[in-house]
Scaffold this active site. Sequence first.
Site, PDB file in Angstrom:
ATOM      1  CG  LEU A  53     -26.005   9.796  -7.841  1.00 44.15           C
ATOM      2  CD1 LEU A  53     -24.790   9.544  -6.955  1.00 44.15           C
ATOM      3  CD2 LEU A  53     -25.583  10.014  -9.282  1.00 44.15           C
ATOM      4  CE1 TYR A 103     -32.353  -0.345 -14.098  1.00 45.47           C
ATOM      5  CE2 TYR A 103     -31.054  -1.129 -15.967  1.00 45.47           C
ATOM      6  CZ  TYR A 103     -31.164  -0.360 -14.810  1.00 45.47           C
ATOM      7  OH  TYR A 103     -30.103   0.383 -14.382  1.00 45.47           O
ATOM      8  CE  LYS A 107     -31.615   4.007 -14.767  1.00 40.32           C
ATOM      9  NZ  LYS A 107     -31.489   4.526 -13.385  1.00 40.32           N
ATOM     10  CG  ASN A 132     -22.253  -4.084 -16.520  1.00 44.04           C
ATOM     11  OD1 ASN A 132     -23.119  -4.533 -15.794  1.00 44.04           O
ATOM     12  ND2 ASN A 132     -22.209  -4.334 -17.824  1.00 44.04           N
ATOM     13  N   PRO A 283      27.610  -9.281  10.422  1.00 42.99           N
ATOM     14  CG  PRO A 283      27.946  -7.980  12.347  1.00 42.99           C
ATOM     15  CD  PRO A 283      27.056  -9.051  11.775  1.00 42.99           C
ATOM     16  N   GLY A 284      30.691  -9.118   8.696  1.00 43.63           N
ATOM     17  CA  GLY A 284      31.741  -9.898   8.073  1.00 43.63           C
ATOM     18  C   GLY A 284      31.280 -10.828   6.975  1.00 43.63           C
ATOM     19  CB  VAL A 285      27.996 -12.304   6.116  1.00 43.58           C
ATOM     20  CG1 VAL A 285      27.322 -12.981   4.925  1.00 43.58           C
ATOM     21  CG2 VAL A 285      27.966 -13.223   7.323  1.00 43.58           C
TER      22      VAL A 285
END
Length: 373
Positions: A53, A103, A107, A132, A283-285
């Site tokens: 690599l 380049y 390669k 890429n 509670p209760g809502v």
Amino acid sequence: MQIVITGADGFIGKNLRVRLQELGHGDVAAISRSTPQAKVRRLLSTADCVFHLAGVNRPQDPAEFASGNSELTETVCEVLKQAGRQARLMLTSSTQATQDNPYGRSKLAAEVAARGYGAATGAAVHVFRLPNVFGKWAKPNYNSAVATFCHSMARSLPISVNKAAPPLRLVYVDDVVQALLSCLEEPAGAGHPDGFEEVTPVYDTTVSEVAATLRAFADSRKSLLTPPVGTGLIRALHSTYISYLTPESFAYTVPRHADPRGEFVEMLKTTDSGQFSYFTAYPGVTRGEHYHHSKTEKFLVVKGTAHFGFRHILTGETHEIVTRGGEAQIVETVPGWTHNITNVGEDEMIVMLWANEIFDRDRPDTVAMKVKP
């Protein structure tokens, strides 16, 4: 199997090393720029498989293209040839190998050296002409524009987009790693009629499109709106962007709305799959007391005890459901049925909520109507 990775500290190398370890390959030798040449030769001489690599793509001196690509590959192949072990060789090249520039020529020469090694020894040689590559751990301002954009946006830094840039072809690093690993047992050149291996999928896009997608990720913490990030290129870009966040920005705060009934917090909105939120009730809502024509919702009580009441707006038919935190029971609201939810327990109730659409104040599809007239 003795596996050797050159360029092991590079972008693809790091990802490959982690995956090999996950698969149980403990005997992996890592070669980097700092590895002494004597050790490099010793490791290559005992290798059964080499992932080559290492390479140069942005040198200060163009002469480094030859030394870092073609000449290095020639050296690797010569050492392998002298060892006489027919070590399998995987080479990462570039689609620019077809271009007449320093380049590209370096390669292409590396490819020729690798194929020459295979022809001379009978060893399997796999050549990848990569476009890429993007993903986690890519170096900004070096490996790819995606890495540069992600690094900058994650730090609220400006980016520069060349609108005249040519189309962009991308492959995701996880797919590259998978393709490399698939060569451990496959015949060389099986993936392509010209003898090259392929990484799929390849994403065809543009620099501007990538920048816009990444910007949407960065903005989502304020808008709470996220694109569909579960598949394809957007999934891979989203994962990549998140990987560039600094630890200080791993967490963020969303708006919290509180009133005498409890709290309501929107967590996430999507472009095509609704939104997620949670609310609390003392509670209760009682919350709700409305119906929808098209909107649907899913409720999950995380804590407390909830009573859901339903009434069909035409027939008057009623229905009741009681569910508690820990039961993992989903309660759905149904179009045409008015509904409410009451905390019938003694503690604060916490409920998760998913709605199939984002709330639109101009078209709320929410009509007030009590369950018990």
